[in-house]
Design a protein around this motif. Structure first.
Motif, PDB file in Angstrom:
ATOM      1  N   SER A   1      19.141  -1.890  -9.830  1.00 49.07           N
ATOM      2  CA  SER A   1      19.354  -1.613  -8.413  1.00 49.07           C
ATOM      3  C   SER A   1      19.969  -2.808  -7.681  1.00 49.07           C
TER       4      SER A   1
ATOM      5  N   ALA B   1      11.013  -3.346  -2.790  1.00 48.54           N
ATOM      6  CA  ALA B   1       9.830  -2.487  -2.870  1.00 48.54           C
ATOM      7  C   ALA B   1       9.567  -2.044  -4.303  1.00 48.54           C
ATOM      8  N   HIS B   2      10.364  -2.526  -5.245  1.00 48.79           N
ATOM      9  CA  HIS B   2      10.183  -2.102  -6.638  1.00 48.79           C
ATOM     10  C   HIS B   2       8.753  -2.299  -7.135  1.00 48.79           C
TER      11      HIS B   2
ATOM     12  N   VAL C   1      14.762   8.331  -2.370  1.00 51.70           N
ATOM     13  CA  VAL C   1      14.771   7.078  -1.611  1.00 51.70           C
ATOM     14  C   VAL C   1      16.203   6.604  -1.409  1.00 51.70           C
ATOM     15  N   TYR C   2      17.028   6.726  -2.457  1.00 58.83           N
ATOM     16  CA  TYR C   2      18.411   6.293  -2.319  1.00 58.83           C
ATOM     17  C   TYR C   2      19.130   7.109  -1.260  1.00 58.83           C
TER      18      TYR C   2
ATOM     19  N   GLY D   1      18.629  -2.908   5.902  1.00 60.43           N
ATOM     20  CA  GLY D   1      18.266  -2.366   4.596  1.00 60.43           C
ATOM     21  C   GLY D   1      17.112  -3.143   3.994  1.00 60.43           C
TER      22      GLY D   1
ATOM     23  N   ILE E   1       9.935   1.157   9.243  1.00 63.40           N
ATOM     24  CA  ILE E   1      10.901   1.975   8.496  1.00 63.40           C
ATOM     25  C   ILE E   1      11.600   2.949   9.430  1.00 63.40           C
TER      26      ILE E   1
ATOM     27  N   LEU F   1       8.796  -0.410   3.134  1.00 64.87           N
ATOM     28  CA  LEU F   1       8.386   0.493   2.070  1.00 64.87           C
ATOM     29  C   LEU F   1       7.375  -0.184   1.144  1.00 64.87           C
ATOM     30  N   LEU F   2       7.628  -1.450   0.829  1.00 64.61           N
ATOM     31  CA  LEU F   2       6.718  -2.220  -0.024  1.00 64.61           C
ATOM     32  C   LEU F   2       5.339  -2.256   0.585  1.00 64.61           C
TER      33      LEU F   2
ATOM     34  N   TYR G   1      18.273   5.741   2.015  1.00 60.43           N
ATOM     35  CA  TYR G   1      18.931   4.436   2.160  1.00 60.43           C
ATOM     36  C   TYR G   1      20.415   4.623   2.436  1.00 60.43           C
TER      37      TYR G   1
ATOM     38  N   PHE H   1      13.256  -1.721   2.946  1.00 67.93           N
ATOM     39  CA  PHE H   1      12.518  -1.839   1.687  1.00 67.93           C
ATOM     40  C   PHE H   1      11.254  -2.669   1.855  1.00 67.93           C
TER      41      PHE H   1
ATOM     42  N   ASN I   1      16.187  -3.770  -3.515  1.00 69.74           N
ATOM     43  CA  ASN I   1      14.959  -3.006  -3.507  1.00 69.74           C
ATOM     44  C   ASN I   1      13.771  -3.929  -3.774  1.00 69.74           C
TER      45      ASN I   1
END
Lengths: 245, 315, 290
Positions: free
Chosen positions: C31, C41-42, C82-83, C100, B292, C107-108, C86, C104, C39
């Motif tokens: 999203s 990572a949802h 988070v947005y 991008g 990240i 992040l996941l 991003y 994510f 996303n």
């Protein structure tokens, strides 16, 4: 009378329920300068996309040099000699200008039967093509260092690099100043003199009228006029389409 | 340096490295750890051919890797083929999967392709979990042979094989990078539509990329059963392979063959240290966080940072 | 062994499951379908929602759905944060695609591992009066622990549909999803609108997570199973349409339920992903033409 280089018969294209093109019939004679005009949304770009192979038409057929090319992928059409430039320039951003031109030389010119260009010859031809459009001094730069009009020239140069017989110049002058429009026109005239048939899709009427030997007018997906430029624009339907009722 | 010369030079370097390490290092743990790092170099390099060069993000590394590993398990049960042959066969199997996946999904743009690769990985995992011949969910035990075909322990033998594969992968990557094929890949990455219009047979090139990438990943998975001696779907399909094979080229740099090596050595070593000193869950956290962070502040990776510093100094 | 009441129950369970899946997917429909932000990572946020519900429920005994709703504003703020990251890192630079996606993806992963580090890999569950009892209509069983989440999910869908259609911000979000330029000309800042929309999408994860832990016990790696489901449903449903998404969710729910009943639960994850692959393979024109 020589055989037309491009024959479009009954071409139709729809997106879901929306009819973008309907029963388009056009013949492009070898060596001519054809202007293609029409209001926004009339289907000009869709037509170019269908003819260059980016989209597949739903009905009708297209013949290039007497040979049917329906369903043929874009890269094979380019290898046959049908090239196009894009309305919004799409350069290869991570490659130098030279390498941008190297791609069509390697993948189109060298992919054809016959003479195979060596690396040195390719390099020379890249530089010559850049010089033709006045970009020789920026050969080693990246596209992001170019001005708007230079990007347009690169776009044209890349289309020309594939040594086409027919070139669709899709709104190559949109948004340019009058002198810049003139620069592009000069390039296009020279290409035509070298033997490339050119279809010019444009909004700038002055450029289209001075360039074209014949004019085709598209409105709402249909061809409504086809003939000498002066006559075509005097057609009442064309006037109505551009000026409104 | 021309392509042929690079192959020779890198071969010499690899052989020298191999001889030195096997002669000087006596701690067996080095070979265990180094095998992992080399494996990551191969995975990262393979991923980068499709991801960095061609611009298609593959989240299904685990599938290709595991297909190679499980091919070896099947071969081990049925035959007594030497490991290098298993690697080749594993590579072929994964290459076929790569081709098939490419054919199904390469008409999709960017994101949808990535999601499809993830879907593929889960489908492949589910198939293996339900296949009892290779142990299903319970996993399978593979006995590491007592004697290696060459002198030294069996792990040292596996280490040598992985080093050989690393040499091949890196040399292939660099050869592609400097070739017409590599230029075509770059064009596809930069603007696929323009590439197609310029005469690049995009579908064909993309299939080459997925097949080659998949095959190399499969080859790196084939020796795994002998390395771990216990293989189960949960660990071999583990998403950590996907994260690592994405993170390493991204952090190292995606535009050159050096990037995946830098990323793999860096992240691989960190993970080895973290596993030993802290815990194995934490090291995955580190990879995720580094990914990240780097993706935000250094999108061109370490190689990219070095290149721009160098360019700045020239001006 | 095929038997009618087994099949009917499987279908009913599938419908209820499908209703719940809609809650899980609605965030991504916003999203990804509307804002073009991938996303993936949802699921991590949904798992977070589940674990938050678990902590509060096991320590204070509150109803999980109540927790999910109360925590939604917090998730909303997290989503906005988070947005922002991003946006500054990617959208502004125009490098949305691969970086991008990697963001994510990272992040996941970080989300899952963080949950493992804090909670371990054991299954967690919540206590509520409706977990356990079922309604019976002849041979059809309606477990309350599935019926209630399904109803709550449909309620949430209806509320969001009204919000998007009737309020100013809602309509601004719809406008952004269709034409960014027009919105700028209307002097509304698209990124501000997108931030709110993304916040809403994450807020739904709070509720969805609470519903999830009612339906089944959870452990951190369950999130992975949901990536495919979520995107399969989103794509099947035509990306932006709520009714389409609901239909897609029901379809996947029913097929999964039948597969699990007749072929065993170990095959169920492949169903959604297999569906996804088939959909993507056979409908590329619809997706590319977006």
């Amino acid at each position: 009378m020589a055989e037309p280089i491009l024959e479009v018969s009954g071409l139709g294209k729809r997106f879901g329920g929306f009819v973008a093109l309907e029963n388009i019939n056009i013949m492009v004679e070898t060596g001519e300068r054809l202007g293609l005009i029409g209001p926004n949304g009339s289907g000009k770009s869709t037509l170019v996309n269908c003819l260059s192979g980016t989209l597949h038409h739903d009905s009708g057929n297209v013949a290039f040099d007497g040979r049917r090319i329906d369903g043929m992928p874009a890269y094979r059409r380019t290898r046959l000699g049908l090239a196009r430039s894009f309305q919004l320039p799409k350069p290869f951003r991570s490659l130098t200008l030279v390498d941008n031109l190297r791609i069509p030389l390697l993948y189109t010119v060298n992919a054809r039967h016959g003479a195979h260009l060596s690396n040195a010859e390719i390099g020379e031809r890249c530089r010559a093509l850049l010089a033709d459009v006045g970009l020789a001094d920026k050969a080693r730069r990246l596209p992001r260092d170019l001005t708007q009009v230079e990007m347009r020239k690169l776009e044209l140069a890349r289309a020309v690099a594939s040594a086409p017989r027919l070139l669709f110049a899709d709104e190559a002058m949109a948004g340019l100043s009058p002198s810049e429009v003139e620069e592009i026109l000069v390039v296009l005239f020279r290409l035509n003199e070298q033997g490339i048939t050119i279809v010019l899709i444009e909004h700038i009427m002055r450029a289209v009228m001075s360039f074209s030997t014949r004019l085709v007018v598209l409105v709402a997906g249909q061809k409504i006029a086809d003939g000498a430029p002066q006559e075509a624009i005097r057609n009442p339907e064309v006037e109505r389409a551009y000026l409104g009722e | 340096m021309g392509a042929a010369k690079f192959w020779i030079v890198s071969f010499v370097v690899s052989v020298a490295f191999l001889i030195l390490t096997r002669w000087l290092i006596t701690n067996e743990y080095y070979f265990f750890a180094a095998y992992q790092v080399l494996q990551f170099i191969v995975l990262a390099t393979a991923w980068n051919i499709l991801g960095g060069y061609t611009g298609y993000t593959n989240f299904g590394t685990g599938a290709f890797f595991a297909v190679g590993a499980y091919s070896a398990v099947v071969l081990h049960k049925l035959t007594s083929l030497p490991v290098p042959v298993m690697m080749l066969i594993g590579g072929v199997m994964s290459g076929i999967i790569g081709f098939g996946m490419g054919y199904l999904t390469l008409r999709l743009k960017g994101v949808f392709f990535a999601i499809a690769t993830l879907a593929l990985a889960i489908v492949a995992q589910t198939l293996i979990v339900n296949w009892d011949y290779v142990g299903g969910a319970r996993g399978v035990y593979v006995i590491r042979p007592q004697h290696a075909p060459i002198s030294g322990s069996y792990v040292q033998y596996l280490y040598s094989l992985m080093l050989a594969l690393t040499w091949v992968s890196v040399a292939i990557a660099r050869t592609i990078e400097r070739s017409q094929l590599g230029l075509g890949f770059n064009a596809i990455r930069d603007d696929e539509l323009a590439a197609e219009t310029a005469g690049v047979p995009t579908l064909r090139l993309k299939l080459i990329a997925t097949t080659l990438s998949g095959a190399l990943m499969g080859m790196s998975g084939a020796p795994l059963p002998y390395y771990v001696t216990y293989l189960d779907p949960a660990s071999s399909f583990n998403l950590s392979y996907a994260v690592n094979s994405v993170a390493m080229p991204m952090i190292g740099g995606m535009t050159s063959w050096i990037g995946p090596i830098v990323g793999a050595v860096l992240l691989g070593t960190i993970q080895q240290l973290a596993t030993v000193t802290i815990s194995s869950a934490l090291n995955l956290l580190i990879v995720g966080v580094l990914l990240i962070v780097f993706v935000i502040i250094a999108p061109n990776g370490i190689v990219g940072l070095v290149q721009s510093r160098w360019r700045a100094r020239i001006r | 062994m095929f038997s009618l009441d087994l099949a009917v129950n499987a279908i009913v369970a599938g419908i209820l499951l499908g209703g719940f899946y809609a809650a899980v997917t609605i965030g991504v429909t916003i999203s990804f379908g509307m804002l073009d932000i991938v996303n993936i990572a949802h699921p991590a946020f949904i798992m977070l929602g589940s674990f938050v519900a678990y902590i509060v429920n096991s320590n204070f005994g509150f109803d999980p759905i109540l927790i999910g709703v109360v925590m939604a504003p917090v998730f909303f703020l997290v989503g906005m944060g988070v947005y922002q990251i991003y946006y500054y890192a990617f959208e502004r630079r125009g490098e949305e695609s691969i970086q991008g996606l990697a963001f994510f993806f990272g992040l996941l992963f970080v989300g899952e591992v963080a949950l493992i580090l804090v909670f371990g890999v054991d299954y967690r569950f919540v206590e509520a009066p409706y977990i356990g009892p079922s309604l019976h209509f002849g041979f059809v069983d309606l477990p309350l622990r599935m019926l209630i989440p399904c109803l709550v999910s449909l309620l949430m869908l209806a509320v969001l549909q009204l919000f998007l259609g009737r309020t100013f911000i809602g309509r601004a979000i719809l406008a952004v999803s269709q034409d960014r330029l027009a919105l700028q000309l209307m002097a509304a800042n698209p990124s501000r609108v997108k931030r709110i929309a993304f916040g809403i999408s994450i807020a739904t994860a709070s509720v969805a997570g609470a519903l999830l832990i009612i339906i089944q016990p959870v452990e951190p790696s369950i999130g992975r199973d949901y990536i495919g489901r979520i995107f399969a449903i989103c794509v099947l449903g035509g990306m932006t349409s709520f009714p389409g998404m609901l239909a897609g969710a029901m379809l996947i729910g029913i097929v999964e339920s039948i597969t699990a009943t007749f072929y065993g639960p170990s095959w169920a994850p492949a169903v959604a992903f297999g569906f996804l692959l088939l959909t993507l393979a056979w409908r590329p024109a619809g997706i590319l033409g977006r």
